[in-house]
Design a protein around this motif. Structure first.
Motif, PDB file in Angstrom:
ATOM      1  N   ARG A  23       0.822  -1.219   0.000  1.00 24.66           N
ATOM      2  CA  ARG A  23       0.000   0.000   0.000  1.00 24.66           C
ATOM      3  C   ARG A  23       0.856   1.270   0.000  1.00 24.66           C
ATOM      4  NH1 ARG A  23      -5.473  -0.156   1.282  1.00 24.66           N
ATOM      5  NH2 ARG A  23      -6.277  -2.276   1.252  1.00 24.66           N
ATOM      6  N   SER A  24       2.114   1.160   0.469  1.00 26.98           N
ATOM      7  CA  SER A  24       2.961   2.360   0.483  1.00 26.98           C
ATOM      8  C   SER A  24       3.539   2.665  -0.911  1.00 26.98           C
ATOM      9  CB  SER A  24       4.095   2.195   1.500  1.00 26.98           C
ATOM     10  OG  SER A  24       4.974   1.163   1.082  1.00 26.98           O
ATOM     11  N   CYS A  25       3.429   1.705  -1.834  1.00 27.27           N
ATOM     12  CA  CYS A  25       3.970   1.918  -3.200  1.00 27.27           C
ATOM     13  C   CYS A  25       2.944   2.653  -4.060  1.00 27.27           C
ATOM     14  CB  CYS A  25       4.320   0.566  -3.825  1.00 27.27           C
ATOM     15  SG  CYS A  25       4.808   0.693  -5.566  1.00 27.27           S
ATOM     16  N   VAL A  26       3.385   3.750  -4.691  1.00 22.54           N
ATOM     17  CA  VAL A  26       2.469   4.525  -5.542  1.00 22.54           C
ATOM     18  C   VAL A  26       2.720   4.225  -7.023  1.00 22.54           C
ATOM     19  CG1 VAL A  26       2.137   6.369  -3.842  1.00 22.54           C
ATOM     20  CG2 VAL A  26       4.009   6.552  -5.501  1.00 22.54           C
ATOM     21  N   HIS A  27       3.366   3.139  -7.302  1.00 19.45           N
ATOM     22  CA  HIS A  27       3.794   2.654  -8.628  1.00 19.45           C
ATOM     23  C   HIS A  27       4.287   3.749  -9.595  1.00 19.45           C
ATOM     24  CE1 HIS A  27      -0.570   2.938  -9.790  1.00 19.45           C
ATOM     25  NE2 HIS A  27      -0.756   2.404  -8.626  1.00 19.45           N
ATOM     26  N   CYS A  28       5.103   4.660  -9.053  1.00 19.29           N
ATOM     27  CA  CYS A  28       5.652   5.747  -9.881  1.00 19.29           C
ATOM     28  C   CYS A  28       6.761   5.247 -10.808  1.00 19.29           C
ATOM     29  CB  CYS A  28       6.187   6.862  -8.989  1.00 19.29           C
ATOM     30  SG  CYS A  28       7.528   6.323  -7.904  1.00 19.29           S
ATOM     31  N   SER A  47      12.326  -5.267 -12.842  1.00 16.61           N
ATOM     32  CA  SER A  47      12.458  -4.003 -12.111  1.00 16.61           C
ATOM     33  C   SER A  47      11.793  -4.153 -10.745  1.00 16.61           C
ATOM     34  CB  SER A  47      11.764  -2.881 -12.884  1.00 16.61           C
ATOM     35  OG  SER A  47      10.352  -2.980 -12.707  1.00 16.61           O
ATOM     36  N   PRO A  48      12.072  -3.245  -9.807  1.00 10.05           N
ATOM     37  CA  PRO A  48      11.426  -3.344  -8.492  1.00 10.05           C
ATOM     38  C   PRO A  48       9.900  -3.293  -8.611  1.00 10.05           C
ATOM     39  CG  PRO A  48      13.118  -1.637  -8.521  1.00 10.05           C
ATOM     40  CD  PRO A  48      12.998  -2.113  -9.914  1.00 10.05           C
ATOM     41  N   ARG A  49       9.409  -2.365  -9.451  1.00  9.83           N
ATOM     42  CA  ARG A  49       7.946  -2.243  -9.577  1.00  9.83           C
ATOM     43  C   ARG A  49       7.342  -3.524 -10.152  1.00  9.83           C
ATOM     44  NH1 ARG A  49       5.461   2.633 -13.030  1.00  9.83           N
ATOM     45  NH2 ARG A  49       6.566   1.489 -14.670  1.00  9.83           N
ATOM     46  N   GLY A  50       8.003  -4.104 -11.140  1.00  8.03           N
ATOM     47  CA  GLY A  50       7.521  -5.360 -11.728  1.00  8.03           C
ATOM     48  C   GLY A  50       7.479  -6.473 -10.689  1.00  8.03           C
ATOM     49  N   ARG A  51       8.526  -6.541  -9.868  1.00  3.42           N
ATOM     50  CA  ARG A  51       8.572  -7.598  -8.841  1.00  3.42           C
ATOM     51  C   ARG A  51       7.514  -7.352  -7.768  1.00  3.42           C
ATOM     52  NH1 ARG A  51      14.607  -6.908  -9.785  1.00  3.42           N
ATOM     53  NH2 ARG A  51      15.109  -8.698 -11.092  1.00  3.42           N
ATOM     54  N   ILE A  52       7.274  -6.087  -7.482  1.00  2.00           N
ATOM     55  CA  ILE A  52       6.226  -5.766  -6.498  1.00  2.00           C
ATOM     56  C   ILE A  52       4.875  -6.271  -7.020  1.00  2.00           C
ATOM     57  CG2 ILE A  52       4.919  -3.821  -5.497  1.00  2.00           C
ATOM     58  CD1 ILE A  52       7.675  -2.369  -5.201  1.00  2.00           C
ATOM     59  N   TYR A  53       4.613  -6.076  -8.319  1.00  2.00           N
ATOM     60  CA  TYR A  53       3.357  -6.583  -8.913  1.00  2.00           C
ATOM     61  C   TYR A  53       3.296  -8.103  -8.862  1.00  2.00           C
ATOM     62  CZ  TYR A  53       1.691  -2.082 -10.686  1.00  2.00           C
ATOM     63  OH  TYR A  53       1.203  -0.806 -10.772  1.00  2.00           O
ATOM     64  N   LEU A  54       4.422  -8.751  -9.100  1.00  2.68           N
ATOM     65  CA  LEU A  54       4.441 -10.226  -9.048  1.00  2.68           C
ATOM     66  C   LEU A  54       4.114 -10.727  -7.637  1.00  2.68           C
ATOM     67  CD1 LEU A  54       7.639 -11.021 -11.185  1.00  2.68           C
ATOM     68  CD2 LEU A  54       5.268 -11.516 -11.821  1.00  2.68           C
ATOM     69  N   ILE A  55       4.670 -10.052  -6.638  1.00  6.82           N
ATOM     70  CA  ILE A  55       4.409 -10.465  -5.249  1.00  6.82           C
ATOM     71  C   ILE A  55       2.951 -10.182  -4.885  1.00  6.82           C
ATOM     72  CG2 ILE A  55       5.055 -10.064  -2.825  1.00  6.82           C
ATOM     73  CD1 ILE A  55       7.924  -9.360  -3.936  1.00  6.82           C
ATOM     74  N   LYS A  56       2.444  -9.054  -5.402  1.00  8.69           N
ATOM     75  CA  LYS A  56       1.028  -8.705  -5.153  1.00  8.69           C
ATOM     76  C   LYS A  56       0.116  -9.788  -5.732  1.00  8.69           C
ATOM     77  CE  LYS A  56      -2.030  -4.696  -5.860  1.00  8.69           C
ATOM     78  NZ  LYS A  56      -3.072  -5.116  -6.762  1.00  8.69           N
ATOM     79  N   SER A  57       0.377 -10.219  -6.970  1.00  7.37           N
ATOM     80  CA  SER A  57      -0.435 -11.268  -7.602  1.00  7.37           C
ATOM     81  C   SER A  57      -0.347 -12.577  -6.839  1.00  7.37           C
ATOM     82  CB  SER A  57       0.049 -11.547  -9.027  1.00  7.37           C
ATOM     83  OG  SER A  57      -0.266 -10.500  -9.834  1.00  7.37           O
ATOM     84  N   ALA A  58       0.872 -12.876  -6.348  1.00  6.87           N
ATOM     85  CA  ALA A  58       1.047 -14.122  -5.588  1.00  6.87           C
ATOM     86  C   ALA A  58       0.203 -14.084  -4.319  1.00  6.87           C
ATOM     87  CB  ALA A  58       2.524 -14.306  -5.243  1.00  6.87           C
ATOM     88  N   LEU A  59       0.201 -12.928  -3.662  1.00  4.51           N
ATOM     89  CA  LEU A  59      -0.555 -12.807  -2.412  1.00  4.51           C
ATOM     90  C   LEU A  59      -2.065 -12.771  -2.658  1.00  4.51           C
ATOM     91  CD1 LEU A  59       1.728 -10.161  -0.689  1.00  4.51           C
ATOM     92  CD2 LEU A  59       1.115 -12.338   0.342  1.00  4.51           C
TER      93      LEU A  59
END
Ligand code: SF4
Ligand code: SF4
Length: 385
Positions: A23-28, A47-59
């Motif tokens: 929730r703290s990521c504003v995907h900038c 990229s960090p943002r891409g990996r954040i999305y991958l972890i979000k989908s996993a969760l």
């Protein structure tokens, strides 16, 4: 970033932590600019943002493919993205959670290989045999005896460093003795737990870490002032101990004390009168380990100390980027690791220095494989007779 993590996950400590970080990521996407793997591949999933999305989908949807495992594996955990992120996203903790989630989806042969490497590197008897073959530096100066002592510190021995480069802690002990500081060195068995932790062997890591906390907390209680680390990769792990426990866990408060008392050797020496320390007039290039500049959030600390000691440091292009060592990364991702090393060596060699110096055994060993210029820990510049 909005999240829709299922109740049963969000109610777990890891799920709650991951949700808050997401929730703290504003995907900038600002973080992509300083991500070494994104710079190499240009792929958003690297990229960090891409990996954040991958972890979000996993969760959120339990979507974990072999691609997810691969892109999380390709992350160096260098945490350059944390330094760049304007929203303070705690990426280092999120990638650890992501890796724990994806670990069961890893092919069996990868699990086997990774476990074999982990056991080899964290078993001193096994590693010491290999260490005698691949030894990087030997002790060449005598031990200095301490004269007066008002201050006592614990020196983290490290698990691989004593075999590969025993001179680092030897010189550190001499330097501290010259400053009148009493030293107690931990044993090699007291590995900080980083190798197991980053290879998703959480139970083994926690067992090690709890043992360390009990042992070092007792020493701090008995009058030792600080814990000193000469390997920034170990230092960052120890400083991060509190993040591994919930605040209600009996280990949490002790982990906080251990963390607060831990210092990188450069950070520690900057608080001391170092005018009695002498260096030879060599030209050097300094490589700042990610674990020091991004992990421990101590950018410029070694550079400042080296300047006080009389060294003139030239700025290094892309000094914020990882050298490709990153713990066991160079073993499991040799291609990316080698490319990052080549780039790093190119920039560190521009001024044709006598030595390349760094502050972490992993970087030191990795860089030394790619250049004829001798690579040392910077403390070895203070080798004295
Ligand atoms: S991690 Fe930080 S820099 Fe990267 S996309 Fe999220 S908010 Fe932006
Ligand atoms: S930790 Fe390093 S490699 Fe991993 S996403 Fe962040 S900047 Fe990229």
């Amino acid at each position: 970033m909005q999240t829709k993590i299922p109740e049963q996950i969000i109610n777990s400590p890891q799920g709650k932590k991951a949700d808050a970080i997401l929730r703290s990521c504003v995907h900038c996407g600002f973080c992509s600019a300083t991500c070494p793997t994104y710079q190499i591949s240009g792929n958003e999933l690297d990229s960090p943002r891409g990996r954040i999305y991958l972890i979000k989908s996993a969760l959120e949807n339990n979507e974990i493919s072999q691609g997810t495992v691969q892109y999380l594996d390709q992350c160096l955990t260098c945490r350059a993205c944390e330094t760049t992120c304007p929203s303070g996203v705690d990426y280092g903790q999120l990638i650890d959670i992501g890796r724990e989630l994806t670990e069961p989806h890893r092919p069996w042969w990868q699990k086997f290989y990774r476990e074999a490497i982990r056991l080899f590197l964290t078993t001193p008897t096994l590693f010491n045999i290999a260490g005698t073959i691949f030894k990087h530096s030997r002790i060449t100066t005598p031990k200095i005896k301490i004269k007066t002592s008002h201050t006592k510190v614990i020196l983290l021995s490290g698990c691989v460093q004593p075999s590969l480069a025993p001179n680092i802690n030897h010189v550190t002990k001499n330097v501290l003795a010259k400053l009148g500081i009493e030293i107690l060195e931990t044993t090699q068995n007291e590995c900080c737990g980083a190798l197991s932790h980053h290879l998703s062997a959480q139970q083994a890591a926690l067992k090690q870490i709890k043992h360390n906390i009990d042992s070092w907390y007792a020493l701090l209680e008995s009058g030792y002032d600080n814990i000193i680390s000469t390997a920034s990769g170990c230092g960052v792990m120890v400083k991060d101990y509190p993040t591994l426990f919930e605040q209600t866990n009996p280990y949490y408060q002790k982990a906080v004390i251990v963390s607060e008392k831990t210092r990188d050797i450069a950070e520690y020496l900057l608080t001391k009168n170092i005018s009695t320390l002498h260096v030879k007039t060599n030209t050097i290039s300094y490589h700042a380990p990610c674990s020091l500049q991004h992990g421990q959030k101590l950018p410029g600390v070694t550079e400042q100390l080296l300047s006080q000691l009389g060294y003139q440091l030239s700025p290094i292009t892309d000094a914020h980027l990882c050298c490709g060592s990153a713990g066991t990364y160079s073993i499991f991702q040799p291609k990316i690791s080698k490319q990052l090393r080549e780039n790093k060596i190119k920039y560190l060699s521009v001024n044709e220095p006598d030595f390349i110096v760094t502050a972490n055994i992993g970087c030191l060993m990795h860089l030394s494989k790619g250049t004829k210029i001798p690579v040392k820990h910077w403390i070895e510049l203070l080798d004295m007779d």
